[in-house]
Enzyme design. Structure first.
Site, PDB file in Angstrom:
ATOM      1  N   HIS A   1      -5.677  -5.794   2.303  1.00 33.53           N
ATOM      2  CA  HIS A   1      -4.703  -6.742   1.743  1.00 33.53           C
ATOM      3  C   HIS A   1      -3.425  -6.027   1.320  1.00 33.53           C
ATOM      4  O   HIS A   1      -2.321  -6.466   1.642  1.00 33.53           O
ATOM      5  CB  HIS A   1      -5.308  -7.468   0.540  1.00 33.53           C
ATOM      6  CG  HIS A   1      -4.307  -8.244  -0.255  1.00 33.53           C
ATOM      7  ND1 HIS A   1      -3.756  -9.428   0.187  1.00 33.53           N
ATOM      8  CD2 HIS A   1      -3.727  -7.989  -1.462  1.00 33.53           C
ATOM      9  CE1 HIS A   1      -2.891  -9.880  -0.713  1.00 33.53           C
ATOM     10  NE2 HIS A   1      -2.850  -9.023  -1.718  1.00 33.53           N
TER      11      HIS A   1
ATOM     12  N   HIS B   1       0.872  -6.607   2.216  1.00 31.37           N
ATOM     13  CA  HIS B   1       2.108  -6.300   1.494  1.00 31.37           C
ATOM     14  C   HIS B   1       3.005  -5.279   2.196  1.00 31.37           C
ATOM     15  O   HIS B   1       4.231  -5.437   2.198  1.00 31.37           O
ATOM     16  CB  HIS B   1       1.780  -5.827   0.077  1.00 31.37           C
ATOM     17  CG  HIS B   1       1.366  -6.933  -0.829  1.00 31.37           C
ATOM     18  ND1 HIS B   1       2.266  -7.837  -1.371  1.00 31.37           N
ATOM     19  CD2 HIS B   1       0.139  -7.300  -1.290  1.00 31.37           C
ATOM     20  CE1 HIS B   1       1.616  -8.700  -2.131  1.00 31.37           C
ATOM     21  NE2 HIS B   1       0.326  -8.409  -2.094  1.00 31.37           N
TER      22      HIS B   1
ATOM     23  N   GLU C   1       3.162 -14.276  -1.829  1.00 27.42           N
ATOM     24  CA  GLU C   1       1.737 -14.195  -1.505  1.00 27.42           C
ATOM     25  C   GLU C   1       1.307 -15.280  -0.521  1.00 27.42           C
ATOM     26  O   GLU C   1       0.567 -15.009   0.423  1.00 27.42           O
ATOM     27  CB  GLU C   1       0.880 -14.302  -2.780  1.00 27.42           C
ATOM     28  CG  GLU C   1       0.901 -13.068  -3.658  1.00 27.42           C
ATOM     29  CD  GLU C   1       0.039 -11.920  -3.115  1.00 27.42           C
ATOM     30  OE1 GLU C   1      -0.559 -12.063  -2.031  1.00 27.42           O
ATOM     31  OE2 GLU C   1      -0.020 -10.873  -3.795  1.00 27.42           O
TER      32      GLU C   1
ATOM     33  N   SER D   1      -3.073 -11.246   5.301  1.00 26.63           N
ATOM     34  CA  SER D   1      -4.242 -10.369   5.207  1.00 26.63           C
ATOM     35  C   SER D   1      -5.558 -11.121   5.184  1.00 26.63           C
ATOM     36  O   SER D   1      -6.624 -10.508   5.071  1.00 26.63           O
ATOM     37  CB  SER D   1      -4.143  -9.492   3.958  1.00 26.63           C
ATOM     38  OG  SER D   1      -4.098 -10.298   2.790  1.00 26.63           O
TER      39      SER D   1
END
Length: 299
Positions: free
Chosen positions: A162, A167, A208, A227
């Protein structure tokens, strides 16, 4: 507390100095003593890290490397189908390895020339103010552990997949990295926990779980979507709403289920103009009306 914080397994240090990661009863690795010992050891390395030191290098096992290879390959296919053009171009420039887990210093070395961001290790949950505040210095706190091998396409908590595939690919875009930096600067202007949570929830519904319309299709740019093997398919079935800072900062959401409501931008420029400008200008005074309005609605 920012709701995503509930995803992280608590990490404690005993009187004898032993570090323990407390996995939930539903965690795929909870009954695997080798996995639990591995998580404790990786967390201990992160807790021992001090600013200015070299990031701890993790000697990943063949099993962990295989998890990365499986998830990386599957997510790459999903990205080609569903990720935004901005993310795809950034990911191509970042050029993460797909056959092995990159060390955090390797991620930093690739990322810094693109956006100035660098990665530092985290054992698990980083306090909200520290996590978001560090963006002002273009620092991202990242876990280094990998999900359990029994479920390579699923994790109940943010792991290295993730943090890096989600990111880092996003942060490789200077446009998105600039928004992160504004988040960090905003944290320094906020004193109350309520205002900080409002900012964090806007971040949740944008960086997000944000989506954007491109060429008549809905594409994702949020790290949580990028992700998640399952959710990157499901976001197309969510109720899409236009960017609305007041709603994004006060909406109640369940982190354990696919998000039923997402906020869709018409372009990356609109993300910059609406979300980026919110972070760039937010203060206690500008957030207060949104919080009082939400309280009145609940009343």
């Amino acid at each position: 507390m920012f709701n995503e914080a509930q995803l992280y397994s608590p990490v404690t240090t005993g009187a004898d100095g032993d570090v323990t990661v407390h996995l939930s009863d539903e965690h795929p690795g909870v009954n695997d003593p080798d996995y639990r010992a591995r998580r404790n050891a990786i967390a201990a390395r992160a807790l021992a890290y001090r600013s200015g030191e070299s990031t701890p290098r993790i000697d990943y096992t063949d099993e962990e490397q295989e998890v990365w290879r499986i998830a990386s390959a599957e997510l790459a296919r999903k990205h080609r189908a569903y990720a935004s053009a901005e993310v795809l171009a950034a990911a191509e420039r970042l050029d993460l390895p797909d056959d092995r887990i990159p060390q955090l210093d390797e991620v930093s070395a690739k990322l810094m020339p693109l956006s100035g961001f660098r990665y530092v290790p985290a054992a698990g949950l980083v306090p909200l103010r520290e996590f978001f505040g560090s963006f002002a210095d273009r620092i991202f706190h990242s876990t280094q552990y990998i999900r359990h091998h029994s479920a390579p396409l699923y994790t109940p908590e943010p792991d290295a997949l993730h943090e890096i595939i989600g990111h880092a690919n996003q942060l490789a875009s200077p446009r998105f990295a600039a928004i992160y930096a504004e988040v960090g600067a905003a944290v320094a202007r906020l004193e109350s926990d309520a205002a900080l949570k409002f900012l964090a929830d806007v971040f949740w519904f944008s960086m997000e779980f944000g989506v954007v319309r491109e060429g008549g299709e809905i594409r994702c740019y949020g790290a949580g979507l990028l992700s998640s093997y399952g959710e990157i398919e499901e976001f197309r079935h969510a109720q899409l709403r236009p960017l609305n800072i007041a709603e994004m900062g006060t909406r109640t959401y369940d982190i354990t289920h696919y998000q039923p409501v997402l906020y869709c931008a018409e372009s990356v420029a609109e993300i910059e103009d609406v979300v980026g400008e919110f972070f760039a200008s937010t203060t206690e005074e500008t957030v207060a009306p949104h919080l009082s309005g939400a309280a009145a609605d609940r009343g």
